[in-house]
Design an enzyme around this catalytic site. Structure first.
Site, PDB file in Angstrom:
ATOM      1  N   GLU A 142      -7.474   4.986   4.366  1.00  0.00           N
ATOM      2  CA  GLU A 142      -6.747   4.261   5.486  1.00  0.00           C
ATOM      3  C   GLU A 142      -5.910   5.304   6.258  1.00  0.00           C
ATOM      4  O   GLU A 142      -5.880   5.302   7.463  1.00  0.00           O
ATOM      5  CB  GLU A 142      -5.981   3.089   5.027  1.00  0.00           C
ATOM      6  CG  GLU A 142      -6.960   2.021   4.667  1.00  0.00           C
ATOM      7  CD  GLU A 142      -6.151   0.743   3.937  1.00  0.00           C
ATOM      8  OE1 GLU A 142      -6.861  -0.284   4.003  1.00  0.00           O
ATOM      9  OE2 GLU A 142      -5.291   0.648   3.384  1.00  0.00           O
ATOM     10  N   GLY A 169      -4.859  -3.190  -1.141  1.00  0.00           N
ATOM     11  CA  GLY A 169      -6.097  -3.209  -1.549  1.00  0.00           C
ATOM     12  C   GLY A 169      -6.657  -1.889  -2.302  1.00  0.00           C
ATOM     13  O   GLY A 169      -8.065  -1.957  -2.442  1.00  0.00           O
ATOM     14  N   ASP A 212      -6.730  -1.941  11.408  1.00  0.00           N
ATOM     15  CA  ASP A 212      -6.705  -2.332  10.083  1.00  0.00           C
ATOM     16  C   ASP A 212      -5.562  -3.335   9.748  1.00  0.00           C
ATOM     17  O   ASP A 212      -4.787  -3.447  10.528  1.00  0.00           O
ATOM     18  CB  ASP A 212      -6.231  -0.690   9.601  1.00  0.00           C
ATOM     19  CG  ASP A 212      -6.532  -0.655   7.953  1.00  0.00           C
ATOM     20  OD1 ASP A 212      -6.777  -1.705   7.197  1.00  0.00           O
ATOM     21  OD2 ASP A 212      -6.592   0.566   7.331  1.00  0.00           O
ATOM     22  N   GLY A 213      -5.575  -3.478   8.567  1.00  0.00           N
ATOM     23  CA  GLY A 213      -4.296  -4.622   8.066  1.00  0.00           C
ATOM     24  C   GLY A 213      -3.095  -3.902   7.725  1.00  0.00           C
ATOM     25  O   GLY A 213      -3.056  -2.676   7.850  1.00  0.00           O
ATOM     26  N   ALA A 214      -2.236  -4.802   6.964  1.00  0.00           N
ATOM     27  CA  ALA A 214      -1.033  -4.078   6.490  1.00  0.00           C
ATOM     28  C   ALA A 214      -0.417  -5.313   5.442  1.00  0.00           C
ATOM     29  O   ALA A 214      -0.718  -6.239   5.536  1.00  0.00           O
ATOM     30  CB  ALA A 214       0.047  -4.121   7.776  1.00  0.00           C
ATOM     31  N   ASP A 215       0.253  -4.711   4.621  1.00  0.00           N
ATOM     32  CA  ASP A 215       0.934  -5.584   3.417  1.00  0.00           C
ATOM     33  C   ASP A 215       2.412  -5.841   4.117  1.00  0.00           C
ATOM     34  O   ASP A 215       2.627  -6.843   3.893  1.00  0.00           O
ATOM     35  CB  ASP A 215       0.958  -4.705   2.201  1.00  0.00           C
ATOM     36  CG  ASP A 215      -0.478  -4.303   1.677  1.00  0.00           C
ATOM     37  OD1 ASP A 215      -1.263  -5.360   1.589  1.00  0.00           O
ATOM     38  OD2 ASP A 215      -0.709  -3.336   1.238  1.00  0.00           O
ATOM     39  N   LYS A 236       3.382 -10.847   7.101  1.00  0.00           N
ATOM     40  CA  LYS A 236       3.465  -9.561   6.783  1.00  0.00           C
ATOM     41  C   LYS A 236       4.894  -9.099   7.350  1.00  0.00           C
ATOM     42  O   LYS A 236       5.307  -7.754   7.101  1.00  0.00           O
ATOM     43  CB  LYS A 236       2.303  -8.889   7.314  1.00  0.00           C
ATOM     44  CG  LYS A 236       0.991  -9.585   6.805  1.00  0.00           C
ATOM     45  CD  LYS A 236       0.903  -9.092   5.223  1.00  0.00           C
ATOM     46  CE  LYS A 236      -0.215  -9.595   4.818  1.00  0.00           C
ATOM     47  NZ  LYS A 236      -1.767  -9.199   5.261  1.00  0.00           N
ATOM     48  N   GLY A 268      -9.347  -5.080   4.139  1.00  0.00           N
ATOM     49  CA  GLY A 268      -8.779  -5.945   3.684  1.00  0.00           C
ATOM     50  C   GLY A 268      -9.147  -7.634   4.482  1.00  0.00           C
ATOM     51  O   GLY A 268     -10.149  -7.374   5.241  1.00  0.00           O
ATOM     52  N   SER A 269      -8.527  -8.743   4.100  1.00  0.00           N
ATOM     53  CA  SER A 269      -9.030  -9.792   4.752  1.00  0.00           C
ATOM     54  C   SER A 269      -8.945  -9.920   5.990  1.00  0.00           C
ATOM     55  O   SER A 269      -9.719 -10.796   6.730  1.00  0.00           O
ATOM     56  CB  SER A 269      -8.331 -10.945   3.804  1.00  0.00           C
ATOM     57  OG  SER A 269      -7.074 -11.050   4.249  1.00  0.00           O
TER      58      SER A 269
END
Ligand code: A5P
Length: 228
Positions: free
Chosen positions: A105, A99, A82-85, A123, A28-29
């Site tokens: 993940e 993503g 890591d990212g999250a929504d 988020k 992710g970004s």
């Protein structure tokens, strides 16, 4: 450079990385900003190796000069960034998979000693599912049957498409984006999703004790679950 909350969160998480660590590399970004920062540290001599959570993060890691490894060589990762929504502020339960990388993940997160989630304030939600549907990765064969079964447990399951047709994950599967309306997104619902034949994995990351690095307009706040 102007203050970027996502970058600030990513940099604060990267500060936790030490020489010799095996890292899980998120997708992710926001996670890619961490990869960029890690790449800079590798150029200055940091010795690490990363297990990517997607083909995209593998490509970014190669671009930034981060050596790659796998679970064939290492049983666990020391730290995963890591990212999250969505992040539910009280519980720190998380939705991931915007993503499409949720399966790898989750495998990497579950095999990590520390799971650092990087995100900006957008988020954070009071109740999980306020903005995002739950991405559910399903086997392509009979996906229509799987979607019907998910609807029977309360989901509005919609096949995720891109221009050329259904989105195909790195694992060769489809994604059904599932909204559950007023149903609570808890362990019990997660178990019901898990029990549907054809489901490979879902994007509910519950009770996983993340440390959440939230980039704000002025700095970074670290959220941790009480009682860790
Ligand atoms: C990938 O499948 C997702 O779980 C991403 O980690 C998530 O979508 C966060 O991405 P951004 O940092 O781009 O918002």
């Amino acid at each position: 450079m102007a203050h970027d909350p996502k970058r600030a969160a990513a940099l604060a998480a990267v500060d936790q990385v030490q020489d010799g660590m095996i890292l899980g590399l998120g997708t992710g970004s926001t996670a890619v900003l961490a990869l960029e920062a890690l790449g800079e540290r590798v150029r200055k001599g940091l010795k690490i190796a990363g297990i990517p959570t997607s083909e995209r993060s593998a490509a970014s890691a190669r671009e930034y000069g981060i050596p790659l490894t796998s679970f064939a060589e290492h049983a666990r990762a020391d730290v995963t960034i890591d990212g999250a929504d969505e992040v539910e502020t009280g519980s720190l339960n998380i939705i991931k998979g915007g993503g499409g990388a949720l399966l790898r993940e989750k495998i990497v997160a579950c095999a990590s000693t520390r799971w650092l989630v990087v995100a900006d304030e957008s988020k954070l939600v009071g109740v999980l599912g306020s903005k995002w549907a739950i991405p559910v990765e399903v086997v392509p064969f009979g996906w229509e049957v799987t979607a019907r079964s998910l609807r029977e447990i309360g989901a509005s399951a919609v096949l995720r498409n891109e221009a050329a047709g259904p989105l195909i994950t790195d694992n060769g599967n489809y994604i059904l984006d599932c909204r559950f309306g007023p149903l609570k997104l808890d362990r019990s619902l997660a178990s019901k999703i898990d029990a549907v034949v054809g489901v490979v994995e879902h994007g509910l990351f519950l009770e996983m004790a993340p440390e959440v690095y939230v980039g704000t307009s002025t700095g970074v706040t670290v959220l941790e679950r009480s009682g860790r």
